[in-house]
Scaffold this motif. Structure first.
Motif, mmCIF file in Angstrom:
data_model
loop_
_atom_site.group_PDB
_atom_site.id
_atom_site.type_symbol
_atom_site.label_atom_id
_atom_site.label_comp_id
_atom_site.label_asym_id
_atom_site.label_seq_id
_atom_site.Cartn_x
_atom_site.Cartn_y
_atom_site.Cartn_z
ATOM 1 N N VAL A 54 61.009 -5.744 -0.958
ATOM 2 C CA VAL A 54 60.087 -5.771 0.105
ATOM 3 C C VAL A 54 59.578 -7.026 0.058
ATOM 4 N N PHE A 55 59.506 -7.643 1.614
ATOM 5 C CA PHE A 55 58.858 -8.984 1.842
ATOM 6 C C PHE A 55 59.395 -10.251 0.932
ATOM 7 N N LYS A 56 60.965 -10.171 0.800
ATOM 8 C CA LYS A 56 61.614 -10.924 0.143
ATOM 9 C C LYS A 56 61.508 -11.010 -1.380
ATOM 10 N N THR A 92 47.958 17.447 -0.704
ATOM 11 C CA THR A 92 47.802 17.872 0.482
ATOM 12 C C THR A 92 47.460 16.671 1.414
ATOM 13 N N ASP A 93 46.575 16.556 2.074
ATOM 14 C CA ASP A 93 46.290 15.445 2.676
ATOM 15 C C ASP A 93 45.528 14.189 2.092
ATOM 16 N N ASP A 94 45.407 14.157 0.609
ATOM 17 C CA ASP A 94 44.761 13.350 -0.167
ATOM 18 C C ASP A 94 45.843 12.367 -0.949
ATOM 19 N N PHE A 95 45.511 11.165 -1.221
ATOM 20 C CA PHE A 95 46.327 10.079 -1.425
ATOM 21 C C PHE A 95 45.578 9.257 -2.496
ATOM 22 N N ASN A 96 45.873 9.162 -3.771
ATOM 23 C CA ASN A 96 45.293 8.264 -4.767
ATOM 24 C C ASN A 96 46.224 7.290 -5.451
ATOM 25 N N VAL A 97 45.822 6.061 -5.269
ATOM 26 C CA VAL A 97 46.502 4.955 -6.075
ATOM 27 C C VAL A 97 46.077 4.946 -7.486
ATOM 28 N N ASN A 98 46.805 5.327 -8.505
ATOM 29 C CA ASN A 98 46.238 5.254 -9.856
ATOM 30 C C ASN A 98 46.291 3.917 -10.483
ATOM 31 N N TYR A 99 47.486 3.367 -10.056
ATOM 32 C CA TYR A 99 47.473 1.738 -10.440
ATOM 33 C C TYR A 99 48.627 1.211 -9.573
ATOM 34 N N ILE A 100 48.594 -0.001 -9.097
ATOM 35 C CA ILE A 100 49.723 -0.694 -8.607
ATOM 36 C C ILE A 100 49.650 -2.199 -9.004
ATOM 37 N N VAL A 101 50.811 -2.785 -9.367
ATOM 38 C CA VAL A 101 50.704 -4.203 -9.647
ATOM 39 C C VAL A 101 50.232 -5.096 -8.729
ATOM 40 N N LYS A 106 48.721 -4.730 -1.753
ATOM 41 C CA LYS A 106 48.387 -5.209 -0.344
ATOM 42 C C LYS A 106 48.234 -3.699 0.544
ATOM 43 N N LYS A 107 47.092 -3.531 1.252
ATOM 44 C CA LYS A 107 46.759 -2.455 2.050
ATOM 45 C C LYS A 107 48.028 -2.191 2.809
ATOM 46 N N ILE A 108 48.759 -2.948 3.676
ATOM 47 C CA ILE A 108 49.630 -2.579 4.566
ATOM 48 C C ILE A 108 50.805 -1.970 3.931
ATOM 49 N N ILE A 110 50.842 -0.725 0.712
ATOM 50 C CA ILE A 110 50.293 0.661 0.102
ATOM 51 C C ILE A 110 50.705 1.740 1.231
ATOM 52 N N ARG A 111 49.989 1.482 2.419
ATOM 53 C CA ARG A 111 50.069 2.429 3.436
ATOM 54 C C ARG A 111 51.684 2.948 3.864
ATOM 55 N N ILE A 112 52.417 1.901 3.957
ATOM 56 C CA ILE A 112 53.886 2.230 4.089
ATOM 57 C C ILE A 112 54.732 2.957 3.041
ATOM 58 N N LEU A 113 54.300 2.605 2.045
ATOM 59 C CA LEU A 113 54.873 3.344 0.614
ATOM 60 C C LEU A 113 54.296 4.668 0.654
ATOM 61 N N GLU A 114 52.925 4.832 1.054
ATOM 62 C CA GLU A 114 52.341 6.197 0.858
ATOM 63 C C GLU A 114 53.141 7.045 2.069
ATOM 64 N N LYS A 115 53.565 6.556 3.239
ATOM 65 C CA LYS A 115 54.049 7.327 4.283
ATOM 66 C C LYS A 115 55.600 7.622 3.851
ATOM 67 N N ASP A 116 56.264 6.551 3.373
ATOM 68 C CA ASP A 116 57.511 7.058 2.784
ATOM 69 C C ASP A 116 57.567 7.797 1.929
ATOM 70 N N PHE A 117 56.905 8.053 0.772
ATOM 71 C CA PHE A 117 57.024 9.049 -0.338
ATOM 72 C C PHE A 117 56.531 10.140 0.337
ATOM 73 N N LYS A 118 55.432 10.030 1.093
ATOM 74 C CA LYS A 118 54.994 11.524 1.636
ATOM 75 C C LYS A 118 55.963 12.459 2.453
ATOM 76 N N THR A 119 56.725 11.523 3.154
ATOM 77 C CA THR A 119 58.016 12.107 3.740
ATOM 78 C C THR A 119 59.262 12.792 2.884
ATOM 79 N N LEU A 120 59.305 12.167 1.742
ATOM 80 C CA LEU A 120 60.436 12.515 0.695
ATOM 81 C C LEU A 120 59.724 13.794 0.077
#
Length: 201
Positions: A54-56, A92-101, A106-108, A110-120
């Protein structure tokens, strides 16, 4: 006049829907017990060797997906030494970040990762239409307010395409499929420097 006709044709094609572009044939909607059967068994820990570019920057380690209950999953990505890179909880429709390095905090992103893993992990997104093409069956579903196309052949899901404005935006590719588990998963963003490779351990 000829230039005008060519320009008009290009404009019409650019505005056409994804099913029209792909020459899908619409069929009667048939309900499936699981549109996406992967990550649906609460008795199993899904463990993958993961590479996220991600981002080089590149992050490698172990990804663990666990279904904790109805519409509840935990997704944890660690280094091979066990240090947490991110820890997400989906309910369900809730998403929580327990931890991230910090490098990924970065908000953008995290939002992309949320959508990708939600799809999976989503087993039964809202089904809008059904199509077929050759030996493939395609389910058009709505997830995160985006259209997703679930491709199956011989009742095995092998591809999901997320679209925007009738064009492919993100591809989810599954291979090495054994019943309800895919050995290899690739998530590829078309206009974003983000790729995820997963290989079952």
């Amino acid at each position: 006049m000829r230039y005008l006709l060519i320009s008009l044709s290009v404009f019409i094609l650019s505005c056409s829907s994804y099913p029209k572009r792909q020459q899908f044939e619409q069929t009667e909607i048939t309900k499936s017990s699981h549109i996406n059967p992967y990550f649906s068994d609460p008795a199993e820990d899904y463990v993958y060797k993961a590479d996220i570019g991600v981002f080089k920057k590149n992050f490698s380690g172990i990804l663990i997906v666990k279904k904790l209950g109805q519409n509840k999953h935990r997704v944890v990505f660690t280094t091979e030494m066990g240090n947490t890179i991110f820890d997400f909880l989906f309910l369900t429709d809730d998403f929580n970040v327990n931890y991230i390095v910090p490098d990924m905090d970065k908000k953008i992103l995290i939002r992309i990762l949320e959508k990708d893993f939600k799809t999976l992990i989503t087993e039964n997104p809202f089904l809008k239409n059904s199509f077929k093409k050759n030996q493939e069956t395609i389910s058009e579903c709505l997830l995160h307010n985006s259209k997703h196309y679930y491709y199956s052949e011989e009742q095995r899901l092998y591809k999901i395409i997320r679209t925007a404005n009738g064009k492919e935006k993100v591809a989810f590719l599954f291979s090495g499929i054994d019943r309800k588990k895919a050995t290899n998963i690739k998530i590829s963003h078309k206009k974003l420097d983000l790729n995820i490779l997963l290989k079952a351990i």
